[in-house]
Motif scaffolding. Structure first.
Motif, PDB file in Angstrom:
ATOM      1  N   LEU A  63       0.758  -1.100   0.216  1.00  0.00           N
ATOM      2  CA  LEU A  63      -0.086   0.089   0.057  1.00  0.00           C
ATOM      3  C   LEU A  63       0.782   1.257   0.038  1.00  0.00           C
ATOM      4  CD1 LEU A  63      -3.171  -1.009   2.325  1.00  0.00           C
ATOM      5  CD2 LEU A  63      -2.813  -1.340  -0.209  1.00  0.00           C
ATOM      6  N   HIS A  64       2.134   1.281  -0.452  1.00  0.00           N
ATOM      7  CA  HIS A  64       2.670   2.457  -0.694  1.00  0.00           C
ATOM      8  C   HIS A  64       2.471   3.280  -1.859  1.00  0.00           C
ATOM      9  CE1 HIS A  64       6.767   1.350   1.766  1.00  0.00           C
ATOM     10  NE2 HIS A  64       5.793   1.888   2.540  1.00  0.00           N
ATOM     11  N   VAL A  65       2.284   4.484  -1.724  1.00  0.00           N
ATOM     12  CA  VAL A  65       1.515   5.211  -3.046  1.00  0.00           C
ATOM     13  C   VAL A  65       2.087   4.797  -4.475  1.00  0.00           C
ATOM     14  CG1 VAL A  65       1.486   7.558  -3.822  1.00  0.00           C
ATOM     15  CG2 VAL A  65       1.118   7.377  -1.559  1.00  0.00           C
ATOM     16  N   ASP A  66       3.222   4.397  -4.501  1.00  0.00           N
ATOM     17  CA  ASP A  66       4.005   4.188  -5.907  1.00  0.00           C
ATOM     18  C   ASP A  66       3.298   2.972  -6.696  1.00  0.00           C
ATOM     19  OD1 ASP A  66       5.676   3.459  -3.903  1.00  0.00           O
ATOM     20  OD2 ASP A  66       7.133   3.043  -5.446  1.00  0.00           O
ATOM     21  N   HIS A  67       2.644   2.065  -5.610  1.00  0.00           N
ATOM     22  CA  HIS A  67       1.999   0.851  -6.100  1.00  0.00           C
ATOM     23  C   HIS A  67       0.412   0.789  -5.945  1.00  0.00           C
ATOM     24  CE1 HIS A  67       5.953  -1.398  -6.218  1.00  0.00           C
ATOM     25  NE2 HIS A  67       6.253  -0.303  -5.599  1.00  0.00           N
ATOM     26  N   CYS A  68      -0.316   1.796  -5.408  1.00  0.00           N
ATOM     27  CA  CYS A  68      -1.497   1.527  -5.067  1.00  0.00           C
ATOM     28  C   CYS A  68      -2.392   3.031  -5.558  1.00  0.00           C
ATOM     29  CB  CYS A  68      -1.912   1.234  -3.845  1.00  0.00           C
ATOM     30  SG  CYS A  68      -1.869   2.298  -2.581  1.00  0.00           S
ATOM     31  N   ALA A 160       8.086  -7.255  -6.331  1.00  0.00           N
ATOM     32  CA  ALA A 160       7.425  -6.348  -5.784  1.00  0.00           C
ATOM     33  C   ALA A 160       8.497  -5.306  -4.941  1.00  0.00           C
ATOM     34  CB  ALA A 160       6.171  -6.473  -4.654  1.00  0.00           C
ATOM     35  N   ASP A 161       8.187  -4.891  -3.881  1.00  0.00           N
ATOM     36  CA  ASP A 161       9.479  -4.072  -3.138  1.00  0.00           C
ATOM     37  C   ASP A 161      10.062  -4.876  -2.135  1.00  0.00           C
ATOM     38  OD1 ASP A 161       8.815  -1.845  -4.783  1.00  0.00           O
ATOM     39  OD2 ASP A 161       8.352  -0.510  -3.252  1.00  0.00           O
ATOM     40  N   THR A 162      11.240  -5.145  -2.183  1.00  0.00           N
ATOM     41  CA  THR A 162      11.645  -5.828  -0.800  1.00  0.00           C
ATOM     42  C   THR A 162      13.427  -5.680  -0.727  1.00  0.00           C
ATOM     43  OG1 THR A 162      12.011  -8.334  -0.193  1.00  0.00           O
ATOM     44  CG2 THR A 162      12.541  -7.758  -2.689  1.00  0.00           C
TER      45      THR A 162
HETATM   46 ZN   LIG Z   1       7.312   0.117  -1.269  1.00  0.00          ZN
END
Ligand SMILES: [Zn+2]
Length: 254
Positions: A63-68, A160-162
């Motif tokens: 739910l970070h802005v750059d993903h949602c 994703a982000d990790t």
């Molecule tokens: Zn992120």
């Protein structure tokens, strides 16, 4: 039957860049369209590749802005479409996805749920349309899921982000294509448990034995050629960097 087709809609890391929206990927097979992530600017660019109301399901990694954030705009489009609201579609995301989308637009959660049938993800395997999706938790400050997507024997993994995590090796094991984030570059005093460098992305690709590595979530302030050079030190297979509009997978040629 043509296989899966992956279109990179947005691959800019952390915020949109001059040539790409933030994270968004369109997966198509058998006439079904699944969108993975919907970051800033994605809703505009996706209309070059799919009809506005032609999206059948959405998976959100976190739910970070750059993903949602464009989920909120997409809800507006489906809610206020000429001729009345469009049918409800399934949206898979971390706990709190419906509430997050509601807050973004100042809307009621019930109104969001009327258009988006929201399912909480956990570490699990599920069928979405013709795709078999395995979700697993990544190493990021908020609950974040990476995905393995399989269709007709072809296997895609998306980090994703990790930060560093063995879960990425499991998700990507033997995949035909790994779409790995490479937000960081080495020698930058990077904080732990947040993102990967190009070198680390290459190491995971090598450990998982993937057939192809595509770097993504590249942040506009870094030189992508250097990220590629880092990845090439540890991964010796086919390697490239994502660009908006890039089409990949066995269905790419159709
Ligand atoms: Zn992120």
């Amino acid at each position: 039957m043509a296989g899966m087709r992956l279109t990179v809609i947005g691959c800019s890391g952390s915020f949109p860049g001059p040539d790409s929206p933030a994270s968004c990927y369109l997966l198509e097979a058998e006439g079904f369209r699944l969108v993975m992530d919907m970051g800033n600017g994605a809703l505009g660019a996706i209309q070059r590749h799919a009809e506005l109301f032609g999206i059948d399901a959405i998976c959100v990694s976190h739910l970070h802005v750059d993903h949602c954030v464009d989920l909120s705009s997409y809800w507006v489009a489906r809610q206020y479409a000429p001729g009345g609201p469009r049918p409800t579609i399934p949206v898979y995301g971390p706990r709190g996805t419906a509430e997050r989308v509601a807050r973004l637009g100042g809307d009621d959660v019930a109104a969001i749920r009327a258009r988006f049938e929201v399912h909480d993800l956990k570490s699990q395997t599920l069928e979405i349309g013709p795709f078999r999706i395995t979700a697993d938790r990544m190493n990021h400050p908020v609950e974040t899921f990476g995905f393995r997507v399989e269709h007709a024997g072809w296997k895609l993994a998306y980090s994703a982000d990790t930060g560093e995590t063995d879960a990425l090796v499991r998700l990507a094991q033997g995949a035909d294509l790994l779409l790995s984030e490479a937000s960081f570059q080495s020698n930058q005093n990077n904080p732990p448990n947040l993102h990967l460098t190009g070198r680390q992305a290459g190491e995971y690709a090598a450990r998982a034995g993937v057939g192809q590595l595509v770097l993504t979530h590249l942040v506009p302030w870094y030189d992508r050629e250097r990220s590629l050079a880092e990845a090439a030190e540890s991964y010796h297979g086919p390697l490239s960097a994502a660009t908006s509009g890039l089409v990949l997978g066995p269905g790419a040629a159709r």
